[in-house]
Design a protein around this motif. Sequence first.
Motif, mmCIF file in Angstrom:
data_model
loop_
_atom_site.group_PDB
_atom_site.id
_atom_site.type_symbol
_atom_site.label_atom_id
_atom_site.label_comp_id
_atom_site.label_asym_id
_atom_site.label_seq_id
_atom_site.Cartn_x
_atom_site.Cartn_y
_atom_site.Cartn_z
ATOM 1 N N TYR A 171 16.239 -13.390 -56.742
ATOM 2 C CA TYR A 171 17.291 -13.446 -55.549
ATOM 3 C C TYR A 171 17.748 -11.774 -55.510
ATOM 4 O O TYR A 171 18.097 -11.400 -54.355
ATOM 5 N N ALA A 174 15.521 -9.811 -53.496
ATOM 6 C CA ALA A 174 15.752 -10.289 -51.980
ATOM 7 C C ALA A 174 16.851 -9.462 -51.488
ATOM 8 O O ALA A 174 17.133 -8.697 -50.393
ATOM 9 N N LEU A 177 16.273 -5.874 -50.882
ATOM 10 C CA LEU A 177 15.833 -5.705 -49.606
ATOM 11 C C LEU A 177 16.882 -5.894 -48.372
ATOM 12 O O LEU A 177 16.646 -4.971 -47.425
ATOM 13 N N PHE A 178 17.847 -6.759 -48.633
ATOM 14 C CA PHE A 178 18.799 -6.573 -47.839
ATOM 15 C C PHE A 178 19.539 -5.290 -47.527
ATOM 16 O O PHE A 178 20.132 -4.914 -46.664
ATOM 17 N N ALA A 237 17.035 -14.237 -46.596
ATOM 18 C CA ALA A 237 16.546 -13.762 -47.795
ATOM 19 C C ALA A 237 17.009 -14.759 -48.943
ATOM 20 O O ALA A 237 16.418 -14.779 -50.082
ATOM 21 N N SER A 240 14.662 -17.432 -48.722
ATOM 22 C CA SER A 240 13.195 -17.096 -49.224
ATOM 23 C C SER A 240 13.012 -16.937 -50.778
ATOM 24 O O SER A 240 12.197 -17.191 -51.334
#
Length: 246
Positions: A171, A174, A177-178, A237, A240
């Motif tokens: 997490y 992700a 990436l955010f 995200a 995912s």
Amino acid sequence: MTRPHDPEPRDAPSKRPDDPTRRRVAARIALRAAVALGCARLRGARGGRLGLAMAALLSLGYGVMALVLRLDDGTTSLEGLLGSAASGLAWVAAGPIALAAAHDRPAADRRDGIEALAAARGISRTSLHGVRSLAAMLEIARVVALPLAALSALAALLSGSVLLALQHLAYGAALALFGAVSGVTLGGLAAASGRVAGARGRALFLVLTLVPWALADLAGDSRWSIPGALGAFLSFAARSAGGPVG
């Protein structure tokens, strides 16, 4: 005794085959230095300092909350806490930096001699606009992604099980990436606003950010705005990585 004539005279240094390569390397080094200087100047601006301070305060606050939850509930998922931290960092910490990037950075660079320094290094004014945009993107991405990475590592350490620790780390990836997407979106828009509107760049940035958000929210789909799109990406995200959708 005279020196024999060289049948194959050496090329002048400016005509050597490796000169174009050296020029490209020198140009890349100059651009990297310009981006680093742009990042440093943005961090030194009032909004940059405020954004960094807010990122530190939010990270400390969410870190303490993670410790309290761990002591209170034992082995528990902290992904909801991490998602809340991501939303807070994207606005409370990244917002002041974006406003600083939107406040007529070209004029500040001309006043402080940065444009003249860049020209002496072979960096054109057009390239300098790209440097400012990249610096804004990097600073916003860092102020969002790095605290989230640290909080995700803390959540993994507090997990109490290997499986939950791996979930928190996934997490966290992700969320990093955010942070990168937030940097590209907010930093690019802020730099463009400052270039187009000059001293009114901050006002233009706020109008482009908040007015579509309000209108899209009234229409029932806030995804047609930058805040809504970033929120939708954060939810994507989370899904995912197997985290909670919030």
